[in-house]
Design an enzyme around this catalytic site. Structure first.
Site, PDB file in Angstrom:
ATOM      1  CG  ASP A 169       5.894  -3.217   5.566  1.00  0.00           C
ATOM      2  OD1 ASP A 169       6.873  -2.978   4.837  1.00  0.00           O
ATOM      3  OD2 ASP A 169       4.989  -3.997   5.254  1.00  0.00           O
TER       4      ASP A 169
ATOM      5  CD  GLU B 207      18.769  -9.196   7.164  1.00  0.00           C
ATOM      6  OE1 GLU B 207      18.803 -10.400   7.473  1.00  0.00           O
ATOM      7  OE2 GLU B 207      18.623  -8.275   8.007  1.00  0.00           O
TER       8      GLU B 207
ATOM      9  CE  LYS C  27       8.618  -0.243   2.521  1.00  0.00           C
ATOM     10  NZ  LYS C  27       8.317  -0.545   3.935  1.00  0.00           N
TER      11      LYS C  27
ATOM     12  CB  VAL D 221      13.988 -11.064   5.737  1.00  0.00           C
ATOM     13  CG1 VAL D 221      13.684 -12.112   6.806  1.00  0.00           C
ATOM     14  CG2 VAL D 221      14.377  -9.738   6.380  1.00  0.00           C
TER      15      VAL D 221
ATOM     16  CG  ASP E  41      -0.304  -0.985   9.637  1.00  0.00           C
ATOM     17  OD1 ASP E  41      -1.463  -1.286   9.986  1.00  0.00           O
ATOM     18  OD2 ASP E  41       0.091  -1.093   8.461  1.00  0.00           O
TER      19      ASP E  41
ATOM     20  CG  ASN F 127       3.033  -5.238   9.268  1.00  0.00           C
ATOM     21  OD1 ASN F 127       2.982  -5.897  10.311  1.00  0.00           O
ATOM     22  ND2 ASN F 127       2.295  -4.174   9.050  1.00  0.00           N
TER      23      ASN F 127
ATOM     24  CE  LYS G 208      -0.677  -0.762   4.981  1.00  0.00           C
ATOM     25  NZ  LYS G 208      -1.680  -1.067   6.012  1.00  0.00           N
TER      26      LYS G 208
ATOM     27  CB  VAL H   8       9.711  -4.785  -1.851  1.00  0.00           C
ATOM     28  CG1 VAL H   8      11.028  -5.388  -1.373  1.00  0.00           C
ATOM     29  CG2 VAL H   8       9.099  -3.920  -0.745  1.00  0.00           C
TER      30      VAL H   8
END
Length: 329
Positions: free
Chosen positions: A233, A160, A82, A162, A206, A211, A65, A69
């Site tokens: 996020d 990084e 990102k 993940v 959030d 996330n 949103k 990425v």
């Protein structure tokens, strides 16, 4: 300038191959790296290449949103890029609840943001994007499991990638099913991470299963590696002490964890970690080592109505005196 060679055999590159070496310039609609480049992402990815920060765009990982990425490479290292979407292309708005009391060092920028001028909106956008970078560095230093940030350039955060046990991009929690035992373990880990974040002065704001990634993490002191959550996020992260909505956001974050893992371990649904954590924080008793019970009994304190009425009378008298001074002057 470093360019990326096309390996996908697309028609445009095939036509140009007769004249010049085929290189990928990240043109919109012509993506030789199998990444879905758009008008918004292409120039900013190209900027990273020109600055020597990345060599290759591997693929698009996701589009959320507030950002897109991409998986990128820099030499032998695979990273995450990102790219924050412009404000008018985001479904997540910079609600005043999240930006309340965020500090801007430049006084000119602060005045422009308050006025809502074009420059002010640009500065507000830059502040929104840099908030995640600041939060990541702050939380990583505090030992919170977040992606390690490496660079922030032209609205793109390099960090990084993940990964899971196979080296692939780690899945989000909502894409994984858990045994009751694993659900309890990961819930306890994340509650501890929320506490660690709060002790560092940050509330995610959030936090949910959408996330948090389930990554393969190295074991401590030579122990075997294991699956564990990594929080992502953070552009909407708020200052725990300076934001009036921090309590509500923390309670919601913890409730989201309870509701998700409660699907697999139903006994978690009756826990009250959120109120317990905030109560300890407000009392100055919360630390990373504070034992939690998941139980909370609100303390009811009798209100001294006479004292309240005296405060109201004093405020009314002070206001009347101020008005008299203004009239006399």
């Amino acid at each position: 300038m470093t360019a990326m060679r096309c390996t996908s055999g697309c028609a445009i590159c095939a036509a140009r191959a007769k004249e010049t070496p085929c290189v990928h310039r990240l043109r919109a609609g012509h993506c030789a790296t199998r990444a879905k480049c758009t008008d918004e992402s292409s120039p900013r990815l190209q900027s990273l290449i020109e600055e020597g920060l990345i060599d290759t765009v591997v693929r698009q990982l996701m589009s959320g949103k507030e950002a897109m990425v991409f998986v990128v490479r820099n030499g032998d290292h695979t990273l995450c890029a990102k790219i924050y979407k412009e404000a008018n292309n985001r479904s997540f708005r910079q609600a005043v609840d999240y930006t309340e009391n965020r500090k801007v060092k430049n006084s000119r920028s602060a005045r422009a943001m308050a006025k809502g001028s074009k420059f002010g909106r640009q500065e507000q956008e830059a502040a929104w994007q840099s908030a995640e970078v600041d939060a990541l560095y702050r939380l990583a230093a505090a030992g919170v499991r977040v992606p390690q940030p490496y660079n922030f350039h032209d609205g793109v955060l390099l960090m990084e990638l993940v990964t899971d046990a196979h080296g692939d991009a780690a899945p989000r929690l909502n894409d994984v099913s858990f045994t009751p035992e694993d659900a309890r373990t990961h819930h306890a880990t994340l509650v501890a991470e929320v506490v660690r974040m709060l002790c560092a002065g940050v509330v995610h704001g959030d936090l949910s299963e959408f996330n948090i990634l389930l990554a393969r993490l190295p074991g401590a002191d030579g122990a075997d590696s294991h699956d564990g959550p990594v929080i992502i996020d953070l552009p909407q992260a708020v200052d725990a002490a300076g934001n009036n909505h921090a309590q509500r956001m923390l309670l919601r974050d913890v409730a989201n964890l309870r509701d998700f893992f409660g699907q697999f371990a139903p006994e978690l649904r009756s826990t009250q970690f959120g109120p317990e954590i905030w109560s300890l924080y407000q009392s100055g008793l919360l630390s990373n080592e504070t034992p939690l019970t998941g139980h909370y009994a609100p303390q009811h304190v009798d209100v001294d109505m006479q004292a309240v009425l005296r405060e109201i009378d004093d405020a009314r008298d002070e206001d009347a005196a101020r008005r008299l001074r203004m009239a006399a002057g």
